[in-house]
Design an enzyme around this catalytic site. Structure first.
Site: not given
Lengths: 233, 592
Positions: B350, B517-520
């Site tokens: 992201q 962000t941790t939206h892998n």
């Protein structure tokens, strides 16, 4: 604020949220308004006001420790902002009290600022009370510090601070508060009579049994703040 | 040798968001289910307690809720010609561990994707011509998902009502609703709870955005604006704005998580068994390699067990989903040289960034009165909400003032030119701490032929399994997109009254040493074509029909928004297919 409570408040400040900066920021915010007149607050506490508010001391004692009967809450050292909010609630009827509502209405904004600043700064000893029921205190401590997993009840201390020391300026201390008062107010929430904090205290109170209420009330009455500060794990 | 256990109907690899949803849904059918979680068990009471749960050093800096890098991590490099090294301290992204997974330490930001996001390839070709994506970057991979927004809408709705999400609808059945996001995909009804109260920094952003003709609205939040009882009968509380959401667990039952929305019901089911501190090593296949027989896992002592199961659900963190498929030999691994193979392909992230807007000293933000999802945002630059024809890039970002905390170790904004330490730095922090607004940019991450996940040839985890290797850098397309929007954000900052502004925007090279962000996303993506996807439109493996890979790993390219709501919707969508199609007639739900 009692000396006994000071360390735990300081601890809460360090552990919970507030760095020195935040207090600095708050002080900055408040610096625009004139400081409340504590001397005038003391006079209101002792004599009441010409507008018809009786002396606070009649029930809460001149030092805010009240009389030990538990019919009236201890207000010494309670955050001024909290006390002022509650006086506003009494005046508006959010907290409807035959005794306090007329007083709330009789006090002007300046009166409220002065008298709450007066009581907030007081540091007074706790009155000697009867020995508590140890079993009840233990049950109350469990609920206050841990909560109840099965019934989805969070620890009271999550909001009221470690050892119920309060989270100024919004959340009152419970440590050393009279058991009868704590229990009575929880019952007021349970019955729907007290309508302040409808989204926090009301649903929480609804989850408590009569035994829970008696237990947390008994527990907090005997907490003195300084005696049981534990470092977090 | 592994001890062979009694066979069960379903095993889930991981008990976070998707693992809990799956077990609860299939458990209601009476199936015998085992959930295997690599981390420890934990509950709101007694594990999430104030003040210990607000220990910033422990949770934010030392990342107590994240996977232990000493045992398991990811290796990283920017491009194929580099040698990847293990990430020894989570910084850029934070894979959680423990019961409830990353869905415990999330911020609660709850967005739906847009109609066009699910048919991205088709949509871009129709709007800008068939060659547009190629012109934006020959390495870009853009695909349709194989599922449409309309198909997912009921599942979005159900998921949001499970969480109790607080928000203001912007489009109900095609009718634009004032105060909401006019760009959002149509929803069939409003949010279950009203939006959170607007913080002061949000109001200042709103004023600035309004003055430029944009469309500000309250960010949808799963930290709740009021008490809520969800369809599972669980009671959530009201957020108290303590400012400890991301990287923390909520002690007030106010943040939607497995613990507050599902687990108390699931853990009472006699047909459900939770096994914590157990690491799944691989999915076992039969001799034909087309059917899974169960999983092999190690308990906390290292003792190995074989757990036979009829259905294996891969429900771990997206990166771990991909690794599990790779180590188990399910699906053909992606080969970046030939472009063939699918597992590990289309890993996306992201784009983040944003401006720091410094304000006059008379404006007090009080950033510590915060919640992980409280804020005001605009979607005018989200996804394909604006015309890209002359811009030379695809994608977009939503923009907003979302200040999630004022925690003292992490938050000390200072203007450009301030020394990094010492008296001057301290004075600058004291001056600006309470008078600064961060305006974030969060947006699309386009998949690329150059970015992928595979197994590291060198490094292994504590159980002797190869680590996942990440090869990633932002495509130039995404940089151009983010920098274009960064200019717009500076204008908003000026309209907010900023006395000085640090411009944001994503830059290259991507680094894993700064939190983004941790939206892998992606790596085991869904699609209609087995040559370009790992799982079909029902998240079922094309190759092994009794394996479903649920979660963010299925997302072909990341749309602008935080992906949790979409992960929830996709999971309900897949579970619906498992319940109503697969269990009645086990086999491939889509012919290969």
């Amino acid at each position: 604020m009692t000396l006994g409570r000071l360390p735990s408040v300081a601890l809460a400040a360090i552990l919970v949220a507030a760095p020195g900066l935040i207090y600095a920021a708050m002080a900055q915010t408040q610096s625009d308004t004139p400081a409340p007149d504590r001397g005038r607050g003391a006079i209101i506490a002792a004599q009441g006001t010409a507008s018809g508010a009786p002396a606070c001391a009649l029930c809460h004692a001149f030092d805010g420790a009240s009389d030990g009967s538990g019919a009236f809450p201890r207000i010494a050292g309670q955050p001024a902002s909290y006390l002022a909010t509650q006086l506003g609630y009494f005046a508006s009827g959010v907290r409807n009290s035959a005794i306090m509502s007329p007083i709330g209405k009789a006090l002007s904004a300046e009166d409220v600022a002065a008298v709450t600043a007066y009581f907030a700064e007081l540091d007074v000893p706790f009155l000697p009370l009867a020995q508590p029921d140890e079993t009840l205190v233990k049950a109350g401590q469990e609920l206050a510090k841990v909560g109840n997993a099965a019934r989805g009840i969070q620890a009271c201390d999550n909001c009221h601070g470690p050892e119920g020391a309060g989270e100024p300026p919004v959340i009152p201390y419970l440590a050393g508060q009279y058991a009868s008062y704590i229990a009575f107010e929880l019952q007021m929430w349970q019955s729907g009579y007290r309508t302040s904090s409808p989204e926090e205290m009301a649903p929480l109170a609804a989850k408590l049994t009569a035994e829970d209420v008696a237990a947390v009330a008994a527990y907090y009455q005997q907490v003195r703040g300084s005696d049981a500060i534990v470092a977090p794990q | 040798m592994a001890d062979v256990l009694q066979s069960v109907d379903v095993v889930t690899i991981g008990v976070g968001l998707t693992g809990t949803m799956a077990a609860l849904e299939l458990g209601k059918l009476g199936l015998k289910i085992v959930g295997i979680e690599s981390g420890a068990p934990r509950e709101t009471v007694p594990d999430f307690q104030s003040p210990a749960i607000h220990d910033e050093l422990r949770f934010s800096i030392r990342k107590a809720m994240m996977q232990d890098n000493v045992k398991q991590t990811v290796t990283f490099r920017n491009s194929s010609d580099q040698t990847a090294l293990p990430i020894r301290r989570w910084q850029s992204f934070l894979p959680g561990t423990g019961l409830g997974g990353s869905f415990v330490h999330w911020n609660g930001q709850t967005y739906r994707y847009q109609v066009a996001d699910f048919i991205y390839k088709t949509h871009l070709a129709e709007r800008y011509g068939a060659n547009f994506v190629e012109q934006c970057g020959p390495e870009l991979i853009v695909q349709d998902w194989g599922v449409t927004y309309d198909e997912l809408e009921p599942h979005y709705d159900r998921f949001e009502y499970l969480l109790g999400t607080s928000g203001q609808a912007g489009n109900i059945n095609g009718q634009i609703v004032p105060g909401g996001n006019p760009f959002e995909a149509p929803r069939t009804r409003g949010y279950p709870t009203p939006p959170m109260k607007e913080p002061y920094f949000g109001a200042i952003f709103r004023k600035g955005a309004d003055s430029l003709g944009y469309h500000p609205y309250p960010q949808p939040s799963s930290n709740l604006s009021q008490p809520y009882t969800n369809p599972e009968g669980l009671e959530l509380g009201q957020c108290v704005f303590c400012g400890f959401c991301e990287r923390y667990a909520c002690e007030h039952f106010a943040k939607a998580s497995p613990q507050t929305t599902m687990l108390p019901v699931l853990l009472k089911m006699p047909n459900y068994e939770l096994r914590t501190n157990c690491q799944v090593l691989k999915i076992n296949l039969d001799s034909t390699g087309t059917q899974a027989t169960g999983v092999t896992y190690a308990d906390a002592t290292g003792h190995e067990y074989e757990q036979p199961a009829n259905l294996v659900l891969v429900t771990a963190f997206p990166l771990n989903n991909v690794r599990m498929l790779l180590v188990s030999g399910i699906g053909k691994p992606y080969n970046p040289t030939t472009g063939e193979g699918v597992v590990g392909r289309s890993y996306s992230y992201q784009t983040t960034g944003g401006a720091t807007v410094f304000l006059d000293e008379s404006i007090n933000i009080n950033p510590y009165m915060a919640s992980g999802a409280n804020g005001t945002v605009i979607d005018d630059f989200g996804g394909d909400n604006f015309d890209h024809a002359q811009l030379g890039f695809i994608g977009g970002q939503y923009v907003g003032a979302i200040m999630t905390s004022g925690r003292p170790i992490e938050n000390h904004p200072t203007p450009s030119g301030t020394p990094a330490w010492g008296l001057e730095w301290k004075q600058a922090v004291a001056r600006h701490y309470n008078h600064t607004i961060l305006v974030g940019q969060y947006g699309t991450s386009t998949s690329s032929r150059l970015n992928y996940l595979d197994l590291d040839p060198t490094y292994k985890d504590a159980w002797g399994m190869p680590l996942l290797r990440m090869t990633f850098d932002f495509p130039e397309n995404d940089i151009r997109m983010s920098q274009y929007i960064a200019d717009k954000v500076v204008q908003i900052g000026q309209a907010m009254g900023g006395t000085s502004i640090i411009r944001g925007g994503t830059t290259r090279p991507y680094t894993t040493t700064v939190y983004q962000t941790t939206h892998n996303a992606g790596g085991a993506i869904m699609g209609a074509d087995p040559n370009t996807s790992v799982v079909n439109r029902y998240l079922q493996s094309w190759d092994v029909h009794n394996v479903f890979s649920l979660g963010g790993s299925a997302i072909p390219q990341n749309a602008a928004y935080n992906l949790t709501d979409t992960v929830g919707a996709l999971t309900y969508w897949a579970l619906d297919a498992i319940q109503n199609q697969y269990l009645k007639s086990p086999g491939p739900l889509v012919p290969k």
